[in-house]
Enzyme design. Structure first.
Site, PDB file in Angstrom:
ATOM      1  N   ASP A  98      42.569  49.969  34.634  1.00 32.22           N
ATOM      2  CA  ASP A  98      42.550  48.513  34.570  1.00 32.22           C
ATOM      3  C   ASP A  98      43.514  47.980  33.518  1.00 32.22           C
ATOM      4  OD1 ASP A  98      41.707  45.876  34.998  1.00 32.22           O
ATOM      5  OD2 ASP A  98      40.263  46.020  33.384  1.00 32.22           O
ATOM      6  N   ASP A 328      47.798  42.317  37.195  1.00 28.87           N
ATOM      7  CA  ASP A 328      46.502  42.955  37.019  1.00 28.87           C
ATOM      8  C   ASP A 328      46.272  44.043  38.069  1.00 28.87           C
ATOM      9  OD1 ASP A 328      43.941  43.512  36.220  1.00 28.87           O
ATOM     10  OD2 ASP A 328      43.056  41.680  37.020  1.00 28.87           O
TER      11      ASP A 328
END
Length: 478
Positions: A98, A328
């Site tokens: 992440d 992201d």
């Protein structure tokens, strides 16, 4: 406190290692497959809801206690990576990769997870001993508690005042900290242990160990811009490995066969062999409120030959942390603010809606749109992202923004092909106060090598065949 000689020895080892092998190559595995869902509608609805939840949680951290850190993660961030913890016997840890968070954490034994039924758990709880705990005096402890002072943290850990005054609290552990997500939370302690990535061993790697969690059974490998992130800790030992990383997500389009191919995650810089690859770069923007985000400026989106200019707040980040676009890995679909999204959709529908009928019931079932019933050849306009900077345009392949699948055949409607645009409405701009204006999701990043160049403070995109890139890099290493 630990003596410095092992650290100096290890630093030498890392630098020697990085000279002989410029990169660490790791496989990313896609965690979503059709087998988890009974229909494509169900799959898309689940992912669109999760993308929206994560995006909106990025804006609420300013309402919370300053001693708590609120990460912009909603569980199930699509791509996982694995590493080994400890040496004898080593434990395999599999976490979500992440770029939107800045801590490596995972469940530790004993582990209790409340409301976790039916949620994927990628790794068994690890066995960690108190001997690996982090001191309350450590900068890592302050970072995990949202930069609280070490004196406060040592006081919380019941270190006596005279010890605090003489900075002699090294035997007192960092107190537990609390992280909250879009729809989950956990309490964790900080520990240090050896982490093995491929053939590289990182001694004294700092991570969070959760013994209790709410609706969050799986850990996260944070790749964001914070001192506790995996790249940052790697960079303190080997700048050439930690200051630049990239990934190339194999185009999956929710196809089970494609999902099984590994997507390369590359730590460090490598010279491309064979094909000449042109990266398109745009500068990273600093975000004072969310310093761990990789924010960039978005100037507009072209639909066919018509460019829809982005609102000013997507081009920059203000002093309160508002604006910009976050790149992201943990959000699936790109989120755009309401008025900008509607302008893009209007332009898209002007072209596609003239030829194909809108499938509004599919939009309601999936949470994405606009969707169309496709009859015959579908003429879909090209989408191009215009990032801030000279020559910073990225042309998206059609499969990155328009998903086609078979619908019907259930006795209600006859079977037919449907196509949907895969960008999402992030909501009213006035509700996005205190956070990013937009998010570039991993679905739109498929088939690109996305490089995070921390030394030159820029993000780059290059069109690649990711499965072939994995094969060539893996071949070079063997």
């Amino acid at each position: 406190m630990a003596s410095s000689s092992p650290i100096i020895f290890f630093l030498c080892f890392i630098l020697c290692f990085s000279l002989s092998s410029q990169i660490i190559l790791l496989p990313l595995t896609h965690s979503i497959s059709k087998t988890q869902f009974n229909t494509t509608h169900h799959l898309l609805k689940s992912i669109s809801t999760r993308s929206s939840t994560r995006f909106h949680h990025q804006h609420h951290s300013h309402n919370h206690n300053k001693n708590q850190i609120y990460l912009p993660l909603s569980p199930g961030s699509d791509y996982t990576l694995s590493f080994n913890l400890g040496s004898n016997p080593s434990q395999l840890i599999t976490l979500y990769m992440d770029t939107g968070s800045d801590l490596v954490w995972f469940p530790c034994s004993p582990f209790e997870c409340i409301l976790c039924e039916g949620k994927p758990q990628t790794t068994k709880p690890a066995n960690i001993t108190k001997a690996h705990s982090v001191s309350c005096q450590s900068p890592a402890c302050s970072a995990s508690h949202s930069t609280m002072s070490s004196s406060d943290l040592c006081a919380i850990s019941r270190c006596p005042l005279d010890f605090i005054e003489t900075s002699d609290c090294s035997s007192f552990s960092c107190p537990p900290f609390y992280y909250a997500y879009g729809d989950g939370s956990f309490v964790a302690n900080l520990y240090r242990h050896t982490l093995s990535l491929s053939s590289l061993h990182l001694h004294n790697f700092t991570f969070g160990c959760a013994h209790t969690a709410l609706a969050e059974p799986t850990g996260v490998a944070g790749f964001g811009r914070g001192i506790l992130s995996l790249p940052a800790q790697l960079a303190t030992l080997s700048p050439s490995l930690g200051n630049r990383f990239s990934y190339c997500l194999v185009s999956h389009s929710f196809d089970g066969d494609r999902v099984r191919r590994p997507s390369p995650l590359i730590l460090g810089h490598y010279e491309s062999t064979g094909e000449s690859v042109e990266f398109v770069y745009t500068s990273m923007l600093s975000n004072p409120k969310h310093p761990y985000f990789y924010c960039v400026g978005l100037a507009g989106i072209s639909v066919g030959k018509r460019t829809v200019p982005a609102p000013d707040n997507l081009k920059r980040v203000d002093g309160k942390g508002n604006g910009g676009m976050v790149v992201d890995s943990g959000t699936t679909f790109t989120m755009l603010p309401d008025s900008f999204y509607n302008s893009v959709v209007t332009e898209f529908d002007n072209r596609v809606g003239r030829v194909h009928k809108r499938a509004s019931e599919i939009e309601a079932k999936t949470g994405i749109g606009p969707c169309y019933y496709l009859n015959g050849l579908s003429q879909i306009p090209v989408l191009k992202l215009h990032f801030v900077g000279n020559n910073s345009d990225v042309v998206l392949p059609r499969k990155n923004y328009f998903y086609e699948f078979m619908d019907g055949g259930d006795g209600v409607r006859k079977k037919g092909k449907v196509g949907c645009m895969m960008l999402m409405n992030g909501g009213d701009e006035t509700e996005l106060d205190g956070g990013p204006g937009a998010t570039l999701g991993n679905y739109q990043q498929q088939g690109f090598e996305v490089v995070y160049d921390l030394e030159k403070q820029r993000v780059g995109f290059a069109k690649r065949q990711c499965a072939l890139l994995w094969d060539s890099l893996n071949g070079d290493k063997n």
